[in-house]
Motif scaffolding. Sequence first.
Motif, PDB file in Angstrom:
ATOM      1  N   SER A  74       1.082  -1.556   0.234  1.00 30.84           N
ATOM      2  CA  SER A  74       0.078  -0.256   0.044  1.00 30.84           C
ATOM      3  C   SER A  74       0.506   1.808   0.320  1.00 30.84           C
ATOM      4  N   GLY A  75       2.627   1.188   0.096  1.00 31.47           N
ATOM      5  CA  GLY A  75       2.840   2.529   0.526  1.00 31.47           C
ATOM      6  C   GLY A  75       2.502   2.621   1.833  1.00 31.47           C
ATOM      7  N   GLY A  76       2.255   2.279   2.610  1.00 27.48           N
ATOM      8  CA  GLY A  76       1.499   3.128   3.621  1.00 27.48           C
ATOM      9  C   GLY A  76       2.147   2.702   4.800  1.00 27.48           C
ATOM     10  N   ILE A 229      -5.550  -8.476  -2.657  1.00 26.90           N
ATOM     11  CA  ILE A 229      -4.324  -8.120  -2.513  1.00 26.90           C
ATOM     12  C   ILE A 229      -3.997  -7.537  -1.221  1.00 26.90           C
ATOM     13  N   LYS A 230      -3.895  -5.321  -1.987  1.00 25.75           N
ATOM     14  CA  LYS A 230      -3.828  -4.598  -0.649  1.00 25.75           C
ATOM     15  C   LYS A 230      -4.618  -5.200   1.034  1.00 25.75           C
ATOM     16  N   PHE A 231      -6.165  -5.811   1.133  1.00 28.36           N
ATOM     17  CA  PHE A 231      -6.920  -5.860   1.665  1.00 28.36           C
ATOM     18  C   PHE A 231      -5.914  -7.377   2.521  1.00 28.36           C
ATOM     19  N   LEU A 232      -5.488  -8.103   1.620  1.00 32.50           N
ATOM     20  CA  LEU A 232      -5.386  -9.694   2.046  1.00 32.50           C
ATOM     21  C   LEU A 232      -3.920  -8.812   3.112  1.00 32.50           C
ATOM     22  N   THR A 233      -2.347  -7.987   2.470  1.00 35.93           N
ATOM     23  CA  THR A 233      -1.982  -8.092   3.654  1.00 35.93           C
ATOM     24  C   THR A 233      -2.101  -7.362   4.783  1.00 35.93           C
ATOM     25  N   TYR A 234      -3.335  -6.282   4.949  1.00 36.58           N
ATOM     26  CA  TYR A 234      -3.344  -5.869   5.966  1.00 36.58           C
ATOM     27  C   TYR A 234      -4.284  -6.677   7.345  1.00 36.58           C
ATOM     28  N   VAL A 235      -4.652  -8.109   6.254  1.00 33.63           N
ATOM     29  CA  VAL A 235      -5.764  -9.382   6.990  1.00 33.63           C
ATOM     30  C   VAL A 235      -4.538 -10.265   8.194  1.00 33.63           C
ATOM     31  N   ILE A 236      -3.098  -9.688   6.783  1.00 30.13           N
ATOM     32  CA  ILE A 236      -2.256 -10.160   7.864  1.00 30.13           C
ATOM     33  C   ILE A 236      -1.146 -10.324   8.761  1.00 30.13           C
ATOM     34  N   CYS A 237      -1.411  -8.486   8.655  1.00 27.83           N
ATOM     35  CA  CYS A 237      -1.045  -7.440   9.356  1.00 27.83           C
ATOM     36  C   CYS A 237      -1.072  -7.516  10.883  1.00 27.83           C
ATOM     37  N   GLY A 238      -3.274  -7.820  10.740  1.00 30.62           N
ATOM     38  CA  GLY A 238      -3.487  -7.589  12.042  1.00 30.62           C
ATOM     39  C   GLY A 238      -3.588  -8.765  12.203  1.00 30.62           C
ATOM     40  N   LEU A 239      -3.162 -10.190  11.782  1.00 27.99           N
ATOM     41  CA  LEU A 239      -3.350 -11.549  12.200  1.00 27.99           C
ATOM     42  C   LEU A 239      -1.689 -11.735  12.932  1.00 27.99           C
ATOM     43  N   LEU A 240      -1.162 -11.212  12.534  1.00 29.09           N
ATOM     44  CA  LEU A 240       0.286 -11.514  13.392  1.00 29.09           C
ATOM     45  C   LEU A 240       0.176 -10.477  13.986  1.00 29.09           C
ATOM     46  N   ALA A 241      -0.208  -9.096  14.054  1.00 30.97           N
ATOM     47  CA  ALA A 241      -0.531  -8.635  15.510  1.00 30.97           C
ATOM     48  C   ALA A 241      -0.637  -8.872  16.969  1.00 30.97           C
ATOM     49  N   GLY A 242      -1.658 -10.046  16.629  1.00 28.28           N
ATOM     50  CA  GLY A 242      -2.678 -10.750  17.636  1.00 28.28           C
ATOM     51  C   GLY A 242      -1.699 -11.468  18.113  1.00 28.28           C
ATOM     52  N   ALA A 243      -1.042 -12.131  17.109  1.00 34.61           N
ATOM     53  CA  ALA A 243      -0.144 -12.523  17.391  1.00 34.61           C
ATOM     54  C   ALA A 243       0.629 -12.276  18.623  1.00 34.61           C
ATOM     55  N   ALA A 244       1.198 -11.132  18.060  1.00 32.86           N
ATOM     56  CA  ALA A 244       2.065 -10.735  19.130  1.00 32.86           C
ATOM     57  C   ALA A 244       1.623 -10.175  20.455  1.00 32.86           C
ATOM     58  N   GLY A 245       0.326  -9.928  20.638  1.00 29.33           N
ATOM     59  CA  GLY A 245      -0.235  -9.946  21.580  1.00 29.33           C
ATOM     60  C   GLY A 245      -0.415 -10.562  22.510  1.00 29.33           C
ATOM     61  N   LEU A 246      -0.501 -12.169  21.889  1.00 32.39           N
ATOM     62  CA  LEU A 246      -0.429 -13.000  22.919  1.00 32.39           C
ATOM     63  C   LEU A 246      -0.068 -13.749  23.468  1.00 32.39           C
ATOM     64  N   ILE A 247       1.447 -13.008  22.772  1.00 26.84           N
ATOM     65  CA  ILE A 247       2.765 -13.310  23.662  1.00 26.84           C
ATOM     66  C   ILE A 247       3.050 -12.338  24.422  1.00 26.84           C
ATOM     67  N   ALA A 248       2.653 -11.196  24.697  1.00 27.22           N
ATOM     68  CA  ALA A 248       2.725  -9.844  25.380  1.00 27.22           C
ATOM     69  C   ALA A 248       2.234 -10.415  26.258  1.00 27.22           C
ATOM     70  N   SER A 249       0.888 -10.970  26.356  1.00 33.13           N
ATOM     71  CA  SER A 249       0.223 -11.210  27.197  1.00 33.13           C
ATOM     72  C   SER A 249       0.721 -12.401  28.104  1.00 33.13           C
ATOM     73  N   SER A 250       1.068 -12.926  27.482  1.00 35.07           N
ATOM     74  CA  SER A 250       1.707 -14.570  28.672  1.00 35.07           C
ATOM     75  C   SER A 250       2.614 -14.275  29.152  1.00 35.07           C
TER      76      SER A 250
END
Length: 355
Positions: A74-76, A229-250
């Motif tokens: 997305s260039g952003g 394709i742009k939409f998919l990258t944001y979904v992946i980014c959100g999913l990975l942010a969720g994974a990082a959040g679970l690690i941080a909360s653990s």
Amino acid sequence: MEKKWNVKKIAGMRLFMPLVCLLVVLLVNVITTPGFFKISVNNGVLYGYIIDVVNRASELVVLAVGMTLVTAASGGQDISVGAVMTVAAALCCQILSGGAASATAFQNSFVLAIIVGLLGAAVCGAFNGFLVAKLNIQPMVATLILFTAGRGIAQLITKGQITYVRVGSYKVLGGYIGKCPIPTPIFAAVLVILIVYLILKKTTLGLYIESVGINSTASRLVGLNSTMIKFLTYVICGLLAGAAGLIASSRIYSADANNIGLNLEMDAILAVALGGNVLGGGKFSLMGSVIGAYTIQALTTTLYAMNVSADQLPVYKAIVVVIIVTLQSPVFKKALASLKSGHKARKTAAEGGNQ
């Protein structure tokens, strides 16, 4: 064969500066802290500065991977990833906060909590993706919505309280697996890198992302669904942010909506920049962003070891990052190449005059 060698050479050069920056930061660590690379085993667990750097960088590495894809397509940048981390942590911990009557019940609720947390983060990513890809809202503005509201959503989920999980097994994600001396977050980060890397290399997704990032209109004209394709990258980014959040909360055994992922979105963007990626989109280097993430964490550890307070940390970090980004900028490289060619021309002229 020559063409193939040149491609490999260019790929190697792309990682050259990020690696140099990481090595410089590590060298400073060695000078300021002589025992920086010393690793010891205490109670069956690995200890040491370098272990702490690799361990603490895990969440940032996961975020940087997702941020790289979003930036390339997305260039952003997605500035809501820190807030999305809190949403995933809140959803997961809220389900687990009541404990479990038996091991089987906990196992079932644990799996459910992980799935719900990741799904919640993916929905946040889909919301950002819809605004950017479908409505053509500038990424920074679109993701500012969840950047502002995400922590409020997490507070609503947790009813404004820090939600504690009273089940010891939940510490595994942010702690250790059985008697394994290596922290679990390191395995999680490596797993994310491998999965995303294989997907990008074994499928055409990586090429599509680069094509859309370079020229979205041209990509659409040749048959690519640039919006999806742009939409998919944001979904992946959100999913990975969720994974990082679970690690941080653990790690902290709870969901703290005010502090989980705080300012990590800025570090994730810096990791992408330090990795030699163009923030305007297009070609990207996943491994460059990973190296950038470890560089930032190593820098943070260095400053703490030098007794720099948490309040002053952003100032020193900003100064170092500005220097590193300047060294990697195309303008600086062009000026350096110009000086080199000018020096070579003067030397050749001088040698010709002597003859």
